[in-house]
Scaffold this active site. Structure first.
Site, PDB file in Angstrom:
ATOM      1  N   ASN A   9       0.865  -1.180   0.000  1.00  0.00           N
ATOM      2  CA  ASN A   9       0.000   0.000   0.000  1.00  0.00           C
ATOM      3  C   ASN A   9       0.901   1.229   0.000  1.00  0.00           C
ATOM      4  OD1 ASN A   9      -1.779   2.061   0.484  1.00  0.00           O
ATOM      5  ND2 ASN A   9      -2.360   1.388   2.548  1.00  0.00           N
ATOM      6  N   TRP A  10       0.953   1.895  -1.130  1.00  0.00           N
ATOM      7  CA  TRP A  10       1.878   3.023  -1.265  1.00  0.00           C
ATOM      8  C   TRP A  10       1.358   4.310  -0.633  1.00  0.00           C
ATOM      9  CZ3 TRP A  10       3.858   2.660  -7.076  1.00  0.00           C
ATOM     10  CH2 TRP A  10       4.499   1.423  -7.241  1.00  0.00           C
ATOM     11  N   LYS A  11       0.097   4.274  -0.205  1.00  0.00           N
ATOM     12  CA  LYS A  11      -0.517   5.469   0.409  1.00  0.00           C
ATOM     13  C   LYS A  11      -0.317   6.681  -0.516  1.00  0.00           C
ATOM     14  CE  LYS A  11      -0.054   3.215   4.815  1.00  0.00           C
ATOM     15  NZ  LYS A  11       0.055   3.283   6.261  1.00  0.00           N
ATOM     16  N   HIS A  95      -9.389   1.166   5.041  1.00  0.00           N
ATOM     17  CA  HIS A  95      -8.094   1.338   5.710  1.00  0.00           C
ATOM     18  C   HIS A  95      -8.284   2.243   6.927  1.00  0.00           C
ATOM     19  CE1 HIS A  95      -3.973   2.477   6.526  1.00  0.00           C
ATOM     20  NE2 HIS A  95      -3.626   1.370   5.901  1.00  0.00           N
ATOM     21  N   GLU A  97      -6.632   4.621   8.034  1.00  0.00           N
ATOM     22  CA  GLU A  97      -6.419   6.053   7.775  1.00  0.00           C
ATOM     23  C   GLU A  97      -7.671   6.678   7.171  1.00  0.00           C
ATOM     24  OE1 GLU A  97      -2.791   5.494   5.588  1.00  0.00           O
ATOM     25  OE2 GLU A  97      -1.809   4.922   7.461  1.00  0.00           O
ATOM     26  N   GLU A 167      -5.087  -4.939  10.521  1.00  0.00           N
ATOM     27  CA  GLU A 167      -4.059  -3.921  10.747  1.00  0.00           C
ATOM     28  C   GLU A 167      -4.316  -3.227  12.085  1.00  0.00           C
ATOM     29  OE1 GLU A 167      -2.163  -2.705   6.706  1.00  0.00           O
ATOM     30  OE2 GLU A 167      -3.766  -1.302   7.191  1.00  0.00           O
ATOM     31  N   GLY A 173       2.842   2.283  10.833  1.00  0.00           N
ATOM     32  CA  GLY A 173       3.796   3.374  10.696  1.00  0.00           C
ATOM     33  C   GLY A 173       4.526   3.712  11.988  1.00  0.00           C
ATOM     34  N   SER A 213       3.786  -2.165  10.186  1.00  0.00           N
ATOM     35  CA  SER A 213       5.241  -2.241  10.347  1.00  0.00           C
ATOM     36  C   SER A 213       5.840  -3.580   9.905  1.00  0.00           C
ATOM     37  CB  SER A 213       5.649  -1.902  11.782  1.00  0.00           C
ATOM     38  OG  SER A 213       5.232  -0.584  12.099  1.00  0.00           O
TER      39      SER A 213
HETATM   40  P1  13P Z   1       3.321   0.443   7.654  1.00  0.00           P
HETATM   41  O1  13P Z   1       3.804  -0.856   7.029  1.00  0.00           O
HETATM   42  O2  13P Z   1       4.046   1.631   7.149  1.00  0.00           O
HETATM   43  O3  13P Z   1       3.230   0.331   9.132  1.00  0.00           O
HETATM   44  O4  13P Z   1       1.800   0.627   7.127  1.00  0.00           O
HETATM   45  C1  13P Z   1       0.898  -0.407   7.253  1.00  0.00           C
HETATM   46  C2  13P Z   1      -0.313  -0.088   6.464  1.00  0.00           C
HETATM   47  O5  13P Z   1      -1.060   0.801   6.832  1.00  0.00           O
HETATM   48  C3  13P Z   1      -0.560  -0.831   5.224  1.00  0.00           C
HETATM   49  O6  13P Z   1      -1.843  -0.599   4.738  1.00  0.00           O
END
Ligand code: 13P
Length: 253
Positions: A9-11, A95, A97, A167, A173, A213
């Site tokens: 997931n590149w966000k 997600h 976020e 998650e 993160g 992570s």
């Molecule tokens: P990180 O791997 O940066 O913790 O992010 C996880 C994530 O939100 C994947 O969708």
């Protein structure tokens, strides 16, 4: 044996040029393997250019979100049909976020999941508890609500291929990965709930990914757990060397 899934997931990272460069790098190190699927989820702007770049490779394409209507006066939204047309096979939904910053609810997650399935896309539906919820001992209750709400009215025949990503919000993160034991406990719980809601066969077929992570250093230990079927990777999916190492995780015998 469920086929593993490693999804990046590149966000909100990478321009089109950077996205193409990353995928062209990944293509060099990733080869077909029967036991695993590789997916990248770039921002909307890179989906169509990447659909050309991934041709002939093992990499599949996912969007990071969608709207539930097919078309209409919904400024700024993108429909599952449009994502399919742009070359996506998958779409991330719910997600944390989006739940945190964009008012996503279990109801909107469910509408998006059903609309995606109707368009022939495989949803990667994210669920996860916040730190306070874990500390209050509410993890399972929170996950059960998210799971039930998100999968409401999804019939058995639509569950084939369906992907769930666990998650824990406190692990995203933060560098604080859930231990393989903590993740396995939750994955087994989720599979148990799926069995209750559908059947043992359905529950055994649905892939449950861990996200939060994930790094080259912890992927092998996570993948050694029986109910962890893959990973949804954020930060470590933005570099070719770390993501390809994660994709090449080594299964404990
Ligand atoms: P990180 O791997 O940066 O913790 O992010 C996880 C994530 O939100 C994947 O969708």
């Amino acid at each position: 044996m469920r086929r593993a899934v490693i999804a990046g997931n590149w966000k909100m990272f990478k321009t089109v040029k950077e996205a193409v460069a990353l995928v062209s790098e990944l293509k060099k190190s990733l080869t077909e393997a029967d036991d695993r699927e590789i997916i990248v989820a770039p921002p909307f702007t890179s989906l169509f250019p990447l659909s050309k770049e991934i041709k002939g490779s093992v990499i599949k394409l996912s969007a990071q979100d969608c709207f539930w209507e097919k078309e209409g006066a919904y400024t700024g939204q993108v429909s599952p049909l449009m994502l399919k047309d742009a070359g996506c096979s998958h779409v991330i939904i719910g997600h944390s976020e989006r739940r945190q910053y964009f008012a996503e609810t279990d109801e909107t997650v469910n509408r998006k999941a059903r609309a995606s399935l109707d368009a022939g896309l495989i949803p990667i539906m994210c669920i996860g508890e916040m730190l306070e919820e874990r500390e209050e001992g509410e993890t399972f209750a929170v996950l059960e609500t998210q799971l039930q709400g998100g999968m409401q009215d999804i019939p058995v025949k639509e569950t084939e291929g369906f992907i769930i990503a666990y998650e824990p919000v406190w692990a995203i993160g933060t560098g604080k990965t859930a231990t393989p034991e903590q993740a396995e406990e939750v994955h087994a719980f989720i599979r148990g709930r799926l069995e209750k809601a559908y059947s043992r066969t359905v529950a055994q077929g649905i892939r449950i990914l861990y996200g939060g992570s994930v790094k080259p250093e912890n992927i092998d230990a996570l993948m050694a757990k029986p109910d962890i079927d893959g990973a949804l990777v954020g930060g470590a999916s933005l570099k070719a060397d770390s993501f390809s190492r994660i994709c090449q995780f080594i299964r404990a015998c």
